[in-house]
Design a protein around this motif. Sequence first.
Motif, short mmCIF file in Angstrom:
data_model
loop_
_atom_site.label_atom_id
_atom_site.label_comp_id
_atom_site.label_asym_id
_atom_site.label_seq_id
_atom_site.Cartn_x
_atom_site.Cartn_y
_atom_site.Cartn_z
N LEU A 33 40.44 -2.21 40.26
CA LEU A 33 38.90 -2.90 40.68
C LEU A 33 39.10 -3.16 42.20
CD1 LEU A 33 35.98 -3.55 40.23
CD2 LEU A 33 36.70 -5.70 39.44
N ALA A 34 40.04 -3.83 42.56
CA ALA A 34 40.27 -4.43 43.98
C ALA A 34 40.69 -3.24 44.96
CB ALA A 34 41.65 -5.34 44.16
N GLU A 35 41.40 -2.19 44.57
CA GLU A 35 41.51 -1.15 45.15
C GLU A 35 40.20 -0.24 45.41
OE1 GLU A 35 44.71 1.11 43.13
OE2 GLU A 35 46.24 -0.22 44.23
N GLN A 36 39.49 -0.21 44.34
CA GLN A 36 38.21 0.38 44.41
C GLN A 36 37.40 -0.16 45.58
OE1 GLN A 36 36.17 0.71 40.76
NE2 GLN A 36 34.08 1.26 41.55
N ARG A 37 37.35 -1.22 45.95
CA ARG A 37 36.55 -2.08 46.76
C ARG A 37 37.23 -2.27 47.97
NH1 ARG A 37 32.54 -6.15 43.26
NH2 ARG A 37 32.50 -4.49 41.22
N GLY A 38 38.60 -1.75 48.20
CA GLY A 38 39.41 -1.65 49.47
C GLY A 38 39.67 -3.19 49.74
N ILE A 39 40.02 -3.89 48.87
CA ILE A 39 40.71 -5.47 48.67
C ILE A 39 42.13 -5.32 48.30
CG2 ILE A 39 40.58 -7.74 47.77
CD1 ILE A 39 37.35 -7.07 47.22
N THR A 40 42.70 -6.06 49.28
CA THR A 40 44.39 -6.07 49.08
C THR A 40 44.58 -7.31 48.06
OG1 THR A 40 44.65 -5.20 51.43
CG2 THR A 40 46.57 -6.70 50.27
N LEU A 41 45.45 -7.05 47.12
CA LEU A 41 45.82 -8.14 46.05
C LEU A 41 47.18 -8.41 46.09
CD1 LEU A 41 44.85 -10.03 43.70
CD2 LEU A 41 44.89 -7.92 42.11
N GLU A 42 47.64 -9.62 46.24
CA GLU A 42 49.07 -9.89 46.57
C GLU A 42 49.45 -11.05 45.70
OE1 GLU A 42 52.50 -10.84 49.63
OE2 GLU A 42 50.37 -10.97 50.45
N VAL A 43 50.47 -11.01 44.75
CA VAL A 43 50.91 -12.20 44.30
C VAL A 43 52.19 -12.82 44.57
CG1 VAL A 43 51.46 -13.02 41.72
CG2 VAL A 43 49.83 -11.22 42.04
N THR A 44 52.33 -13.92 44.90
CA THR A 44 53.55 -14.69 45.50
C THR A 44 53.90 -15.69 44.77
OG1 THR A 44 52.55 -16.11 46.97
CG2 THR A 44 53.02 -13.57 47.53
#
Length: 355
Positions: free
Chosen positions: A222-233
């Motif tokens: 869903l994040a990639e579909q909307r052009g959003i970078t998702l990161e877990v740290t």
Amino acid sequence: MRSARLKLTLSYAGFLLLAGAVLLAVVWAYLLRYVPDNDQGLLGISPNRYLLLRMFTPAAAAALVFLLAFGLLGGWLLAGRMLAPLTRITDAARLAAGGSLSHRIRLRGRPANEFRELADVFDAMLERLESRVAEQQRFAANASHELRTPLAISQAMLDVARKDPEFDRGELVERLHTVNARAIDLTDALLLLSRSDGRNFTREPVDLSLVAEEAAETLLPLAEQRGITLEVTGEPARASGSPALILRMVTNLVQNAIVHNLPCGGSITVHTEPRRYASVLRVENTGAPLAPELVPTLVEPFQRGSERTRTGAQTGVGLGLAIVHSIVRAHDGMLELTPRAGGGLLVTIRLPAPR
């Protein structure tokens, strides 16, 4: 059934009468030591002691009668004064039982005693109850409105289709499916909210870092579909609670961060870290600037944040952050919402670390 005041009065009077009788007995014994008993007179008692007995008995009887009357009167007044706070607490409890939760005892006095402590605890309980009831009433009204909306839309579409023979049945089925899916999502969210509020779950060890990775992996498409970078740290952060509820909590946060983000080029960071007495989860996302007065209302049920930017058509049912808040509260944690200076939101959750 005798009242507590009457029982205390009789107890005070009885104790005072007993103390008076013991005192008179001591005085009588003391007097006998200084009165000779050499000659035997009437009833085997010397004339001196007989005279002393005749003089002492009426005075002793009068003293006992006075002590009894004084004990009853004084005990009644003292008992009334001592039980006055309890009477106020009872009146407040009776009003609360009748449905009035706005009344407060507000017992004053120094130093604080057991009645003052009881009244303060009762006032705090009434305040929480009043707040909870008001919250539930608002929630019930909002839930009724939200549930009525899809039903009303379905009814309107069916009425139109029934009156118009040329109405496209395929379009009707598709629209009914969409409306019905929204009603199901809303019902599921309400059930989950009720479950988390009730705290009827078994606590197990949970690693927030693993939960964050699972939620991010689920919502990455869903994040990639909307052009959003998702990161877990971050690092492993252990907490104790329901794995299913905590996963739903993190999933709601990440989904909320995706939905309320920039139209393109946004970012989301999910960070976990252990602290001395708590495990911390932070979800930070870009987005439109948020007014400070709007932020506290975001955890209210059905508050979708009218001033926030949504990427795409998905808006949810308005219970995302309300469910998060309920789950955090059920796990004895803390939730903090902070608007970012450049726009967007920073959500910080602290859950107690396992002992």
